[in-house]
Write an enzyme that holds these catalytic residues in place. Structure first.
Site, PDB file in Angstrom:
ATOM      1  N   VAL A  47       0.659  -1.342   0.073  1.00  0.00           N
ATOM      2  CA  VAL A  47      -0.287   0.125  -0.063  1.00  0.00           C
ATOM      3  C   VAL A  47       0.983   1.243   0.001  1.00  0.00           C
ATOM      4  O   VAL A  47       0.600   2.209  -0.833  1.00  0.00           O
ATOM      5  CB  VAL A  47      -0.969  -0.122   1.229  1.00  0.00           C
ATOM      6  CG1 VAL A  47      -1.874   1.398   1.456  1.00  0.00           C
ATOM      7  CG2 VAL A  47      -2.048  -1.077   0.994  1.00  0.00           C
ATOM      8  N   SER A  50       2.465   2.097  -3.315  1.00  0.00           N
ATOM      9  CA  SER A  50       1.430   2.396  -4.156  1.00  0.00           C
ATOM     10  C   SER A  50       1.193   3.896  -4.065  1.00  0.00           C
ATOM     11  O   SER A  50       1.040   4.705  -5.067  1.00  0.00           O
ATOM     12  CB  SER A  50       0.112   1.578  -4.631  1.00  0.00           C
ATOM     13  OG  SER A  50      -0.391   1.783  -3.036  1.00  0.00           O
ATOM     14  N   GLU A  51       0.888   4.122  -2.783  1.00  0.00           N
ATOM     15  CA  GLU A  51       0.377   5.666  -2.622  1.00  0.00           C
ATOM     16  C   GLU A  51       1.798   6.534  -2.677  1.00  0.00           C
ATOM     17  O   GLU A  51       1.122   7.574  -2.987  1.00  0.00           O
ATOM     18  CB  GLU A  51       0.079   5.466  -1.172  1.00  0.00           C
ATOM     19  CG  GLU A  51      -1.302   4.948  -0.737  1.00  0.00           C
ATOM     20  CD  GLU A  51      -2.580   5.720  -1.192  1.00  0.00           C
ATOM     21  OE1 GLU A  51      -2.521   6.796  -1.069  1.00  0.00           O
ATOM     22  OE2 GLU A  51      -2.907   4.741  -2.373  1.00  0.00           O
ATOM     23  N   ILE A  52       2.847   6.382  -2.492  1.00  0.00           N
ATOM     24  CA  ILE A  52       3.935   7.104  -2.677  1.00  0.00           C
ATOM     25  C   ILE A  52       4.032   7.156  -4.262  1.00  0.00           C
ATOM     26  O   ILE A  52       4.217   8.251  -5.004  1.00  0.00           O
ATOM     27  CB  ILE A  52       5.259   6.749  -2.012  1.00  0.00           C
ATOM     28  CG1 ILE A  52       5.093   6.560  -0.755  1.00  0.00           C
ATOM     29  CG2 ILE A  52       6.370   7.738  -2.715  1.00  0.00           C
ATOM     30  CD1 ILE A  52       4.902   7.825   0.060  1.00  0.00           C
ATOM     31  N   SER A 138      -4.883   8.021   3.833  1.00  0.00           N
ATOM     32  CA  SER A 138      -5.271   7.088   2.896  1.00  0.00           C
ATOM     33  C   SER A 138      -4.348   5.614   3.075  1.00  0.00           C
ATOM     34  O   SER A 138      -4.995   4.618   2.800  1.00  0.00           O
ATOM     35  CB  SER A 138      -4.769   7.365   1.464  1.00  0.00           C
ATOM     36  OG  SER A 138      -3.330   7.759   1.434  1.00  0.00           O
TER      37      SER A 138
END
Length: 272
Positions: A47, A50-52, A138
């Site tokens: 996660v 992907s978020e970065i 998030s």
């Protein structure tokens, strides 16, 4: 975990509108949800990666890079111990290379200070490199299925479109209470996926609602910018490892003085 915000009391009409809004978002998602590799995973590491990557980068560019990156660096330990050269090679094509160094700094801290386990508290996560309040929220929603409250560009577009469509200069603090009251506490992870997917659809089908936000800024021109020069330098050095200043000038096609300024900056930031 303490990221939920005080909410205003809705009128009966507003409550009804919110229910209809949620039904519409869920219906769209059930029919059109996007199946990305980083969705529906339980590993917080995946996660965070992907978020970065998704910060300021479109999903179609992230999708292939994410899967290749995970093959090279499948764990916190693998990323923490990677060389800068290998890391930046894997990051090529995503832009904003500072995020790669920030991501590795996150991995090093998780390994060194948290025994390889990402904290599930957004108040702790905001202290990590490259993680602001929205990203902390998030991450906790997607990695731990927590009903946090956060706003990013697609979520902002959806709430402006439905609740502030006749207004301009809409502030995020006007949206926060609605976002908080709309969160699905049983399944916040997929609720936020649904909001984001609806926001992407809106931007394709209507004039971008985000333009009505007081936080909207048009991205600066890339062609000929310092950011383009920096990217070209890093890309060239990942391919050749060592180049002279003249060779870098030839690669970038820019003035030696501008190239030298960016070389100095990249050296100070420990890219090179």
């Amino acid at each position: 975990m303490n990221m939920l915000h005080i909410t205003m009391k809705l009128t009966e009409s507003q409550s009804s509108q919110l229910i209809e809004f949620k039904e519409q978002i869920w219906a769209y998602y059930r029919a059109n949800g996007r199946p990305f590799a980083w969705r529906h995973v339980e590993d917080p590491y995946q996660v965070v990666v992907s978020e970065i990557m998704l910060q300021q980068t479109q999903t179609y560019r992230v999708a292939p890079k994410y899967e290749a990156f995970m093959l090279l660096f499948p764990t916190w330990d693998a990323l923490a111990s990677a060389s800068t050269h290998d890391l930046l090679c894997a990051w090529q094509g995503l832009g904003y290379n500072r995020r790669a160094l920030a991501l590795q700094a996150i991995a090093k801290r998780v390994v060194a200070e948290f025994d390889g386990k990402l904290p599930d508290d957004p108040e702790i996560l905001v202290e990590f490199p490259g993680i602001g309040k929205a990203t902390a929220g998030s991450i906790c929603a997607f990695a731990f299925n927590q009903p946090t409250v956060f706003i990013e560009t697609n979520i902002r577009a959806v709430f402006i479109h439905f609740f502030f469509n006749d207004q301009a200069e809409v502030r995020d603090d006007q949206l926060t209470s609605l976002v908080a009251q709309a969160v699905d506490h049983k399944n916040p992870r997929e609720w936020y996926y649904a909001l984001m997917d609806y926001g992407v659809m809106l931007k394709k089908s209507e004039p971008n609602p985000s333009r009505k936000s007081s936080h909207y800024t048009k991205q600066s021109r890339f062609e000929g910018s310092d950011r383009q020069i920096r990217g070209a330098i890093i890309r060239a050095l990942t391919q050749h490892k060592s180049l002279t200043l003249q060779e870098l000038v030839n690669v970038t096609g820019r003035e030696p003085e501008r190239v030298m300024v960016q070389v100095d900056a990249l050296r100070k930031e420990r890219f090179i």
